[in-house]
Design an enzyme around this catalytic site. Structure first.
Site, short mmCIF file in Angstrom:
data_model
loop_
_atom_site.label_atom_id
_atom_site.label_comp_id
_atom_site.label_asym_id
_atom_site.label_seq_id
_atom_site.Cartn_x
_atom_site.Cartn_y
_atom_site.Cartn_z
N CYS A 142 -70.43 -23.06 73.54
CA CYS A 142 -69.70 -22.16 72.64
C CYS A 142 -70.14 -22.36 71.19
O CYS A 142 -71.29 -22.12 70.86
CB CYS A 142 -68.19 -22.33 72.82
SG CYS A 142 -67.27 -20.91 72.19
N LYS A 163 -61.49 -10.76 68.33
CA LYS A 163 -61.79 -11.96 69.10
C LYS A 163 -62.22 -11.58 70.52
O LYS A 163 -61.58 -10.75 71.17
CB LYS A 163 -60.57 -12.88 69.15
CG LYS A 163 -60.85 -14.21 69.85
CD LYS A 163 -59.64 -15.14 69.80
CE LYS A 163 -59.97 -16.50 70.40
NZ LYS A 163 -58.83 -17.44 70.35
N SER A 192 -63.95 -17.36 74.54
CA SER A 192 -62.88 -17.38 73.54
C SER A 192 -63.52 -17.67 72.20
O SER A 192 -63.69 -18.82 71.81
CB SER A 192 -61.84 -18.45 73.89
OG SER A 192 -60.85 -18.53 72.89
N HIS A 235 -67.23 -20.69 77.93
CA HIS A 235 -66.55 -21.93 78.31
C HIS A 235 -66.43 -22.02 79.82
O HIS A 235 -65.32 -21.94 80.38
CB HIS A 235 -65.15 -21.97 77.68
CG HIS A 235 -65.13 -22.35 76.25
ND1 HIS A 235 -65.36 -23.64 75.80
CD2 HIS A 235 -64.90 -21.61 75.13
CE1 HIS A 235 -65.27 -23.67 74.47
NE2 HIS A 235 -64.99 -22.46 74.05
N GLU A 237 -66.35 -24.50 81.59
CA GLU A 237 -65.56 -25.68 81.98
C GLU A 237 -64.06 -25.44 81.91
O GLU A 237 -63.27 -26.29 82.36
CB GLU A 237 -65.93 -26.86 81.08
CG GLU A 237 -65.32 -26.87 79.69
CD GLU A 237 -65.94 -25.88 78.71
OE1 GLU A 237 -65.43 -25.76 77.58
OE2 GLU A 237 -66.96 -25.24 79.06
N ARG A 249 -50.25 -19.42 72.54
CA ARG A 249 -50.16 -20.19 71.30
C ARG A 249 -50.37 -19.27 70.09
O ARG A 249 -49.62 -19.33 69.11
CB ARG A 249 -51.22 -21.29 71.30
CG ARG A 249 -51.32 -22.12 70.02
CD ARG A 249 -52.67 -22.79 69.94
NE ARG A 249 -53.76 -21.82 69.85
CZ ARG A 249 -55.03 -22.07 70.18
NH1 ARG A 249 -55.36 -23.27 70.64
NH2 ARG A 249 -55.95 -21.14 70.04
#
Length: 301
Positions: A142, A163, A192, A235, A237, A249
């Site tokens: 990333c 985003k 992300s 990502h 993982e 969040r």
């Protein structure tokens, strides 16, 4: 795969509950083989979550790994207890005289800053320069991929209008490269991020090759011709609920953000997210360890 970590690392307990084989120092010493020396420069704020995610991703080959966690000296985050960092992490000063078979440089929530504005940029560039001589292969993830492409090849990043958040479909561009060996024609990966790298900039670098890309998420995996540097823009993982936690969040903070794409059943955030990327994620890390680390690293580091 037996991963050797400190006996009381919290991530070890979590992964053992998932039936993932973890090895403590005492058992590792009794085995007459050389484990691969793998360092993880963990730049993520929730370091313990990232430890679990990466160790899980590295757990699918018969190779034994001796994992060293690294953190930056010039910046200490506030989201991980100092006692955890003191107990389980080292800094570059502690390891710069060593050699490693592999290094993972994670993402970091600093992508909207210019690279040179990041507090630990000088330290990171020193580490990236050191990898040229002291690491067999480095995997950048990333923002870590964007930082590596910028430092090693001058490929800049660009701010996106919105985003990029969700799980996106990717296609393999070059099936002959071992990093994507065993991949289906199409596979899914979580993303992300607020910034992107452009395909045309990468294609100008003769030493780089694009291995997979997405119509929605852009370039996903890039490799240097010698295999020493691999760049992953997403990502793979991530856990099932990582994007869910990030989305909720941010909404609690009042940040206007779209729901993660291709993630919730019926696009409903109240439902358990769909896990659609774990198999190819495991294969990516396994291929990296086997073909770019184990097969080429010297026995005597």
């Amino acid at each position: 795969m037996p991963i050797k970590v400190q006996k009381n690392l919290p991530a070890k307990i979590i992964l053992e509950d998932e039936n993932i084989f973890m090895m403590d120092e005492n058992r590792a010493i009794a085995q007459d083989i050389r484990p691969l020396q793998i360092a993880i420069l963990n730049l993520m704020p929730l370091k313990e979550d990232t430890e679990v995610q990466l160790l899980r991703s590295l757990s699918n080959t018969p190779l034994q790994l001796d994992v060293t966690f690294l953190t930056t000296k010039t910046y200490v985050g506030k989201n991980t207890a100092a006692s955890h960092l003191d107990k389980f992490y080292q800094t570059f000063d502690d390891v710069k005289e060593r050699r490693f078979d592999g290094l993972i440089i994670t993402g970091a929530p600093v992508e909207q800053l210019d690279f040179e504005e990041v507090i630990y940029w000088n330290e990171l560039t020193e580490i990236m320069e050191w990898t040229k001589t002291n690491v067999t292969s480095t995997l950048h993830i990333c923002w870590g991929a964007q930082a590596g492409l910028y430092y090693h090849y001058g490929v800049n990043k660009y701010v996106l209008h919105d985003k990029l958040l969700g799980v996106f479909k990717h296609k393999v561009c070059n099936r002959k490269e071992p990093l994507v060996r065993g991949f289906d024609d199409y596979f899914y990966v979580p993303h992300s991020r607020y910034t992107d790298v452009r395909k045309e900039d990468i294609e100008k670098c003769e030493n780089l090759e694009i291995l997979a890309e997405s119509e929605e998420a852009g370039v996903f995996s890039v490799i240097s011709k010698d295999g020493k540097h691999i760049f992953i823009t997403g990502h793979p993982e991530y856990d099932r609920v990582t994007l869910d936690n990030e989305y909720k969040r941010d909404t609690l903070k009042g940040i206007e953000i779209d729901k993660p794409k291709n993630y919730y059943p019926d696009d409903d955030p109240s439902k358990r997210p769909i896990l659609s990327w774990r198999g190819h994620s495991n294969m990516l890390y396994t291929n990296w360890l086997n073909y770019y680390v184990y097969q080429v690293t010297p026995y005597e580091l």
